[in-house]
Design a protein around this motif. Structure first.
Motif, PDB file in Angstrom:
ATOM      1  N   MET A   1       0.761  -1.121   0.078  1.00 50.12           N
ATOM      2  CA  MET A   1       0.005  -0.211  -0.226  1.00 50.12           C
ATOM      3  C   MET A   1       0.842   1.267  -0.147  1.00 50.12           C
ATOM      4  O   MET A   1       0.853   2.165  -0.842  1.00 50.12           O
ATOM      5  N   VAL A   2       1.660   1.151   0.841  1.00 44.31           N
ATOM      6  CA  VAL A   2       2.701   2.524   1.268  1.00 44.31           C
ATOM      7  C   VAL A   2       3.466   2.555  -0.238  1.00 44.31           C
ATOM      8  O   VAL A   2       3.881   3.662  -0.902  1.00 44.31           O
ATOM      9  N   LEU A   3       3.959   1.286  -0.825  1.00 49.36           N
ATOM     10  CA  LEU A   3       4.758   1.230  -1.879  1.00 49.36           C
ATOM     11  C   LEU A   3       3.998   2.031  -3.176  1.00 49.36           C
ATOM     12  O   LEU A   3       4.565   2.806  -3.773  1.00 49.36           O
ATOM     13  N   ILE A   4       2.901   1.503  -3.233  1.00 51.34           N
ATOM     14  CA  ILE A   4       2.102   2.249  -4.237  1.00 51.34           C
ATOM     15  C   ILE A   4       2.033   3.740  -4.082  1.00 51.34           C
ATOM     16  O   ILE A   4       1.994   4.506  -5.362  1.00 51.34           O
ATOM     17  N   VAL A   5       1.770   4.123  -2.957  1.00 51.63           N
ATOM     18  CA  VAL A   5       1.745   5.767  -2.730  1.00 51.63           C
ATOM     19  C   VAL A   5       3.013   6.386  -3.288  1.00 51.63           C
ATOM     20  O   VAL A   5       3.224   7.326  -3.950  1.00 51.63           O
ATOM     21  N   LEU A   9       3.533   9.094  -6.258  1.00 49.93           N
ATOM     22  CA  LEU A   9       4.289  10.402  -5.909  1.00 49.93           C
ATOM     23  C   LEU A   9       5.509  10.489  -7.057  1.00 49.93           C
ATOM     24  O   LEU A   9       5.765  11.628  -7.642  1.00 49.93           O
ATOM     25  N   LEU A  10       6.596   9.299  -7.179  1.00 45.32           N
ATOM     26  CA  LEU A  10       7.541   9.417  -7.970  1.00 45.32           C
ATOM     27  C   LEU A  10       7.173   9.854  -9.415  1.00 45.32           C
ATOM     28  O   LEU A  10       7.703  10.730 -10.136  1.00 45.32           O
TER      29      LEU A  10
END
Ligand SMILES: *[C@@H]1O[C@H](CO)[C@@H](O)[C@H](O)[C@H]1NC(C)=O
Length: 119
Positions: A1-5, A9-10
């Motif tokens: 989940m955090v990775l997707i965010v 952003l990138l």
């Protein structure tokens, strides 16, 4: 989940660069058009007292080599954050030519030029 965010952003930052890059080139033309317009006009001049009134995040002028720049619209975009406000309304020449700035900054600043400092 955090990775997707993080990935999103990138991507956003990358997209931002892609959109900004052509705009940089275009503003070069704008600059030229403006200097043509100003050919028969004296540049506006401001004294230190006047520039000093614009020392806020929401109203920010700086002086670089006796030229006055209204960088209000750039304060929030500055990669170095609030360092840009250290000399708001004052002479920023030293910070501007600091080692943290790539030479393209020297071209970019001309988009914010509003006049010369009265001696
Ligand atoms: C700067 O300009 C302002 C507005 O024109 C004027 O009131 C002020 O006296 C000037 N200050 C100096 C130091 O010349």
């Amino acid at each position: 989940m955090v990775l997707i965010v993080v990935a999103a952003l990138l991507l956003g930052v990358l997209a931002g660069f892609l959109i900004l890059a052509p705009r940089d080139r275009k503003s070069g033309h704008t600059e030229k058009a403006q200097s043509d317009l100003n050919d028969n006009k004296e540049p506006k001049t401001y004294n230190k007292t006047e520039v000093l009134l614009h020392n806020k995040r929401t109203d920010c002028w700086i002086i670089i080599k006796n030229k006055v720049y209204d960088i209000t619209s750039y304060v929030e975009e500055h990669p170095g954050g609030d360092a840009i406000l250290a000399h708001a309304g004052d002479d920023s020449t030293e910070g501007f030519f600091g080692p943290q700035h790539a030479t393209r900054v020297f071209d970019m600043i001309e988009d914010f030029y509003i006049g010369d400092l009265k001696h």
